[in-house]
Motif scaffolding. Structure first.
Motif, PDB file in Angstrom:
ATOM      1  N   ASP A 101       0.808  -1.209   0.000  1.00  0.00           N
ATOM      2  CA  ASP A 101       0.000   0.000   0.000  1.00  0.00           C
ATOM      3  C   ASP A 101       0.851   1.273   0.000  1.00  0.00           C
ATOM      4  O   ASP A 101       0.368   2.328  -0.421  1.00  0.00           O
ATOM      5  N   SER A 102       2.079   1.177   0.508  1.00  0.00           N
ATOM      6  CA  SER A 102       2.948   2.360   0.537  1.00  0.00           C
ATOM      7  C   SER A 102       3.713   2.542  -0.763  1.00  0.00           C
ATOM      8  O   SER A 102       4.502   3.481  -0.897  1.00  0.00           O
ATOM      9  N   GLY A 103       3.508   1.623  -1.718  1.00  0.00           N
ATOM     10  CA  GLY A 103       4.127   1.764  -3.032  1.00  0.00           C
ATOM     11  C   GLY A 103       5.554   1.294  -3.116  1.00  0.00           C
ATOM     12  O   GLY A 103       6.240   1.539  -4.117  1.00  0.00           O
ATOM     13  N   SER A 104       6.052   0.619  -2.080  1.00  0.00           N
ATOM     14  CA  SER A 104       7.426   0.136  -2.105  1.00  0.00           C
ATOM     15  C   SER A 104       7.522  -1.104  -2.979  1.00  0.00           C
ATOM     16  O   SER A 104       6.643  -1.977  -2.952  1.00  0.00           O
ATOM     17  N   ASN A 105       8.596  -1.192  -3.772  1.00  0.00           N
ATOM     18  CA  ASN A 105       8.791  -2.363  -4.625  1.00  0.00           C
ATOM     19  C   ASN A 105       9.746  -3.373  -4.003  1.00  0.00           C
ATOM     20  O   ASN A 105      10.235  -4.274  -4.690  1.00  0.00           O
ATOM     21  N   VAL A 106      10.026  -3.207  -2.713  1.00  0.00           N
ATOM     22  CA  VAL A 106      10.882  -4.161  -2.010  1.00  0.00           C
ATOM     23  C   VAL A 106      10.104  -5.447  -1.781  1.00  0.00           C
ATOM     24  O   VAL A 106       8.909  -5.417  -1.475  1.00  0.00           O
ATOM     25  N   ASN A 107      10.767  -6.573  -1.919  1.00  0.00           N
ATOM     26  CA  ASN A 107      10.137  -7.868  -1.681  1.00  0.00           C
ATOM     27  C   ASN A 107       9.637  -7.929  -0.233  1.00  0.00           C
ATOM     28  O   ASN A 107      10.443  -7.893   0.701  1.00  0.00           O
ATOM     29  N   PRO A 108       8.326  -8.000   0.000  1.00  0.00           N
ATOM     30  CA  PRO A 108       7.798  -8.002   1.371  1.00  0.00           C
ATOM     31  C   PRO A 108       8.316  -9.163   2.209  1.00  0.00           C
ATOM     32  O   PRO A 108       8.542  -9.017   3.411  1.00  0.00           O
ATOM     33  N   GLU A 109       8.476 -10.327   1.585  1.00  0.00           N
ATOM     34  CA  GLU A 109       8.970 -11.482   2.331  1.00  0.00           C
ATOM     35  C   GLU A 109      10.395 -11.240   2.824  1.00  0.00           C
ATOM     36  O   GLU A 109      10.741 -11.578   3.955  1.00  0.00           O
ATOM     37  N   LEU A 110      11.209 -10.607   1.966  1.00  0.00           N
ATOM     38  CA  LEU A 110      12.583 -10.294   2.367  1.00  0.00           C
ATOM     39  C   LEU A 110      12.586  -9.284   3.507  1.00  0.00           C
ATOM     40  O   LEU A 110      13.378  -9.399   4.449  1.00  0.00           O
ATOM     41  N   GLN A 111      11.683  -8.306   3.423  1.00  0.00           N
ATOM     42  CA  GLN A 111      11.585  -7.309   4.486  1.00  0.00           C
ATOM     43  C   GLN A 111      11.176  -7.960   5.805  1.00  0.00           C
ATOM     44  O   GLN A 111      11.725  -7.647   6.860  1.00  0.00           O
ATOM     45  N   SER A 112      10.230  -8.900   5.758  1.00  0.00           N
ATOM     46  CA  SER A 112       9.785  -9.578   6.974  1.00  0.00           C
ATOM     47  C   SER A 112      10.908 -10.383   7.608  1.00  0.00           C
ATOM     48  O   SER A 112      11.049 -10.432   8.830  1.00  0.00           O
ATOM     49  N   ILE A 113      11.722 -11.017   6.754  1.00  0.00           N
ATOM     50  CA  ILE A 113      12.836 -11.817   7.264  1.00  0.00           C
ATOM     51  C   ILE A 113      13.875 -10.930   7.946  1.00  0.00           C
ATOM     52  O   ILE A 113      14.560 -11.354   8.881  1.00  0.00           O
ATOM     53  N   SER A 114      13.987  -9.673   7.481  1.00  0.00           N
ATOM     54  CA  SER A 114      15.001  -8.778   8.044  1.00  0.00           C
ATOM     55  C   SER A 114      14.649  -8.314   9.455  1.00  0.00           C
ATOM     56  O   SER A 114      15.541  -7.900  10.209  1.00  0.00           O
ATOM     57  N   PHE A 115      13.373  -8.386   9.836  1.00  0.00           N
ATOM     58  CA  PHE A 115      12.962  -7.872  11.138  1.00  0.00           C
ATOM     59  C   PHE A 115      13.654  -8.568  12.316  1.00  0.00           C
ATOM     60  O   PHE A 115      14.062  -7.885  13.268  1.00  0.00           O
ATOM     61  N   PRO A 116      13.792  -9.902  12.327  1.00  0.00           N
ATOM     62  CA  PRO A 116      14.492 -10.518  13.454  1.00  0.00           C
ATOM     63  C   PRO A 116      15.932 -10.040  13.609  1.00  0.00           C
ATOM     64  O   PRO A 116      16.407  -9.832  14.733  1.00  0.00           O
ATOM     65  N   PHE A 117      16.616  -9.840  12.484  1.00  0.00           N
ATOM     66  CA  PHE A 117      18.005  -9.346  12.548  1.00  0.00           C
ATOM     67  C   PHE A 117      18.039  -7.926  13.108  1.00  0.00           C
ATOM     68  O   PHE A 117      18.855  -7.610  13.989  1.00  0.00           O
ATOM     69  N   ILE A 118      17.137  -7.075  12.619  1.00  0.00           N
ATOM     70  CA  ILE A 118      17.068  -5.692  13.095  1.00  0.00           C
ATOM     71  C   ILE A 118      16.760  -5.658  14.590  1.00  0.00           C
ATOM     72  O   ILE A 118      17.375  -4.910  15.359  1.00  0.00           O
ATOM     73  N   SER A 119      15.831  -6.497  15.008  1.00  0.00           N
ATOM     74  CA  SER A 119      15.449  -6.542  16.419  1.00  0.00           C
ATOM     75  C   SER A 119      16.614  -6.992  17.294  1.00  0.00           C
ATOM     76  O   SER A 119      16.835  -6.449  18.390  1.00  0.00           O
ATOM     77  N   THR A 120      17.362  -7.979  16.830  1.00  0.00           N
ATOM     78  CA  THR A 120      18.508  -8.485  17.593  1.00  0.00           C
ATOM     79  C   THR A 120      19.554  -7.400  17.788  1.00  0.00           C
ATOM     80  O   THR A 120      20.072  -7.199  18.900  1.00  0.00           O
ATOM     81  N   VAL A 121      19.879  -6.683  16.724  1.00  0.00           N
ATOM     82  CA  VAL A 121      20.854  -5.592  16.819  1.00  0.00           C
ATOM     83  C   VAL A 121      20.361  -4.517  17.786  1.00  0.00           C
ATOM     84  O   VAL A 121      21.112  -4.015  18.631  1.00  0.00           O
TER      85      VAL A 121
END
Length: 279
Positions: A101-121
């Motif tokens: 909905d925000s118009g981003s062309n980033v792969n949503p699945e890849l973005q979701s996978i990145s959240f655990p790494f971001i949270s850990t850092v």
């Protein structure tokens, strides 16, 4: 890992094993048993234990008859409400449709996978800041970051709604900031504050109620996310989340007492003086 974990110092002290309690505190703090901070903490726990033993038996309802404990409970419940309803958890769960909905062309699945790494850092950063700067500044800063991120995502969706375009990386960065801010502050710190504001006798009575309430609020937030987004628009939902985080900043910096390095008695004295309370 649990086999290597020491027994609770409060429990060891309660059953009279003072030396073992001192060793456990030293192990958990990464200090020597003779360190001044360890000795001070064990003395505070002894005083707290004596104070608790001097009290009549505490049940769930008698807690609310004490104005200080009642105020502490309301503050914690307010903080837990902000913990559950600041919108970051919704971003983690609904990352794919939000990015679409925000118009981003980033792969949503890849973005979701990145959240655990971001949270850990973010959690590791939080571990280095929570004792250095205190609970209130960390919570206030993290809620401010989340509020800014929510307003950014809401504005991007609003622009998209009226046919405008924005760079794809803006909602992406905003979502990363929201998740990182949540992992560093609102996710762990309220539970640290909970353990520091109440003695172990009261904690035992309230912990289940507070945790159950927190998960209930998480469920409600996720349950109503789609109806509110469909009814008011996704941008309105994120503006509401931004408003919740602004309220959370006020609770963190104004209402919540600083608990870093303070005993339960010191925290209760702060609440008594601030709100003119009596036992």
């Amino acid at each position: 890992m649990l086999l290597k974990a020491p027994e609770s110092p409060a429990y060891l002290l309660k059953i009279g094993k003072v030396n073992e309690a001192t060793s456990a505190i030293a192990f958990l703090r990464g200090l020597n048993a003779g360190n001044e901070l360890v000795i001070k903490e064990i003395e505070n726990m002894k005083n707290e234990d004596l104070y608790i033993k001097s009290l009549p038996n505490v049940n769930f309802f008698s807690i609310f008859k004490n104005s200080v404990w009642r105020r502490s409970f309301l503050i914690i419940m307010s903080l837990m409400t902000m913990h559950a309803c600041n919108g970051s958890f919704a971003i983690i769960i609904f990352a794919s449709p939000i990015l679409t909905d925000s118009g981003s062309n980033v792969n949503p699945e890849l973005q979701s996978i990145s959240f655990p790494f971001i949270s850990t850092v973010a959690v590791f950063i939080s571990m280095g800041c929570v004792e250095r700067f205190g609970r209130k500044p960390l919570l206030g800063t993290c809620f401010a970051l989340i509020a800014a991120a929510m307003m950014c995502v809401g504005t991007v969706v609003l622009i998209q709604h009226f046919g405008g375009t924005v760079p794809f990386w803006i909602p992406l960065i905003a979502m990363i900031i929201a998740v990182a801010g949540y992992a560093a502050g609102p996710s762990p710190v309220p539970f640290i504050v909970l353990s520091e504001m109440f003695n172990f006798q009261i904690r035992a009575k309230l912990m289940g109620c507070i945790v159950c309430y927190t998960w209930l609020m998480n469920f409600i937030q996720l349950f109503i996310f789609a109806p509110i987004s469909n009814g008011l628009g996704l941008y309105a939902t994120f503006y509401l989340y931004a408003g919740m985080n602004i309220l959370a900043i006020f609770i963190s910096l104004v209402v919540l007492p600083e608990t870093k390095g303070k005993s339960v008695e010191e925290i209760e004295d702060i609440l008594k003086n601030k709100y003119k309370l009596t036992d």
